[in-house]
Design a protein around this motif. Structure first.
Motif, PDB file in Angstrom:
ATOM      1  N   LEU A 108     -34.698  18.894 -79.393  1.00  0.00           N
ATOM      2  CA  LEU A 108     -33.515  18.887 -78.693  1.00  0.00           C
ATOM      3  C   LEU A 108     -33.155  17.552 -78.102  1.00  0.00           C
ATOM      4  CD1 LEU A 108     -33.416  22.323 -76.673  1.00  0.00           C
ATOM      5  CD2 LEU A 108     -32.634  21.883 -78.857  1.00  0.00           C
TER       6      LEU A 108
ATOM      7  N   LYS B  44     -34.342  21.491 -71.526  1.00  0.00           N
ATOM      8  CA  LYS B  44     -34.105  22.720 -72.248  1.00  0.00           C
ATOM      9  C   LYS B  44     -33.852  23.942 -71.207  1.00  0.00           C
ATOM     10  CE  LYS B  44     -37.191  24.103 -75.145  1.00  0.00           C
ATOM     11  NZ  LYS B  44     -37.964  24.611 -76.473  1.00  0.00           N
TER      12      LYS B  44
ATOM     13  N   TRP C 246     -30.925  22.701 -81.631  1.00  0.00           N
ATOM     14  CA  TRP C 246     -29.627  23.089 -81.219  1.00  0.00           C
ATOM     15  C   TRP C 246     -28.862  23.985 -82.053  1.00  0.00           C
ATOM     16  CZ3 TRP C 246     -28.338  21.760 -76.676  1.00  0.00           C
ATOM     17  CH2 TRP C 246     -28.719  20.806 -76.137  1.00  0.00           C
TER      18      TRP C 246
END
Length: 262
Positions: A82, A87, A247
């Motif tokens: 990511l 996260k 994502w």
């Protein structure tokens, strides 16, 4: 032997037991700091999950999980896929991934969040492995250090579809005869040890064994622990095991879990 508060690096200079029989004192290093036995939860001894488990029951309702389990939510890691984003704080459906995990284990007697201190939807105990980002096994040990209940639910903070009903089923399976835990199977059939419920005593024993064998827990995969446990595997129904590692998955979860309008 030494143990820093909230840490998992334990000196081994006094450990002389063979690898398959870790020093009992080493195993006790993972016990609750207040000295409570792993199977004692003050005031909850003879009802709910505790009573059902001790009586060898075969069925358990959602209300019976009560406060006879604690939870450890792992909210660290680097989230490389990511781009290094935080996260656990990624919002999906109007709620952070961390809060979604906390909502799913809302029936826990106490909840330890392992990772940086963050705002949460409900009160939790914030703990941190040492060294920071020491890996999932070290993080689990840091959280289990504060568990008092006979069962512990372990959740990664990247599970957008985790629900209380799933946690209840994991606990029911973990409490089965001859079983030390229950682990969720992902849709591809691979088990996820960070989406599971375990007997606390079995986890502490496994951590002590791993420490005796390897000298440290830092950097070790979680399967070093789970390979030593007798586990049941719970099939994924409805895609609850999906985790937000990219994502693209985050976008999918957001499309499915749109916030309620108004």
């Amino acid at each position: 032997m030494y143990l820093c508060a909230g840490a998992v690096e334990i000196g081994l200079e006094q450990v002389e037991s063979p690898p398959h029989r870790p020093d009992p004192a080493l195993s006790r290093a993972f016990d609750s700091p207040n000295g409570n036995d792993a199977f004692a939860y003050p005031g909850k001894a003879e009802w709910g999950l505790c009573a059902w488990w001790r009586q060898g029951g075969e069925e358990m309702s959602a209300d019976d999980t009560g406060e006879c389990y604690d939870a450890v939510v792992l909210a660290g890691g680097r989230a490389r896929r990511l781009g290094g984003a935080d996260k656990p704080m990624v919002s999906v459906g109007g709620m952070s991934l961390l809060d979604r995990a906390l909502q799913a284990c809302g029936g826990a007697g106490r909840t330890m969040v392992v990772g940086p201190h963050r705002a949460t939807v409900r009160p939790v105990h914030h703990v941190q492995e040492s060294p920071v980002r020491g890996g999932p096994l070290a993080a689990l040990a840091a959280g289990v250090r504060w568990v008092r209940a006979p069962f512990v639910v372990v959740l990664a903070a990247d599970l957008p579809f985790v629900r209380q009903e799933t946690v209840t089923e994991l606990l029911r399976q973990a409490a089965g005869s001859g079983t030390e835990g229950a682990v969720m199977l992902e849709t591809q059939g691979r088990d996820n040890p960070l989406f599971a419920a375990y007997r606390t005593a079995a986890v502490r024993r496994g951590l002590a064994l791993a420490l005796a064998r390897h000298g440290v827990l830092t950097g070790l995969p979680i399967r070093v622990l789970t390979h030593s446990l007798v586990l049941r595997y719970v099939p994924d129904i409805g895609g609850v095991s999906i985790d937000c590692d990219t994502w693209e998955v985050v976008a999918l979860a957001r499309a499915i879990l749109k916030p309620d309008a108004g």
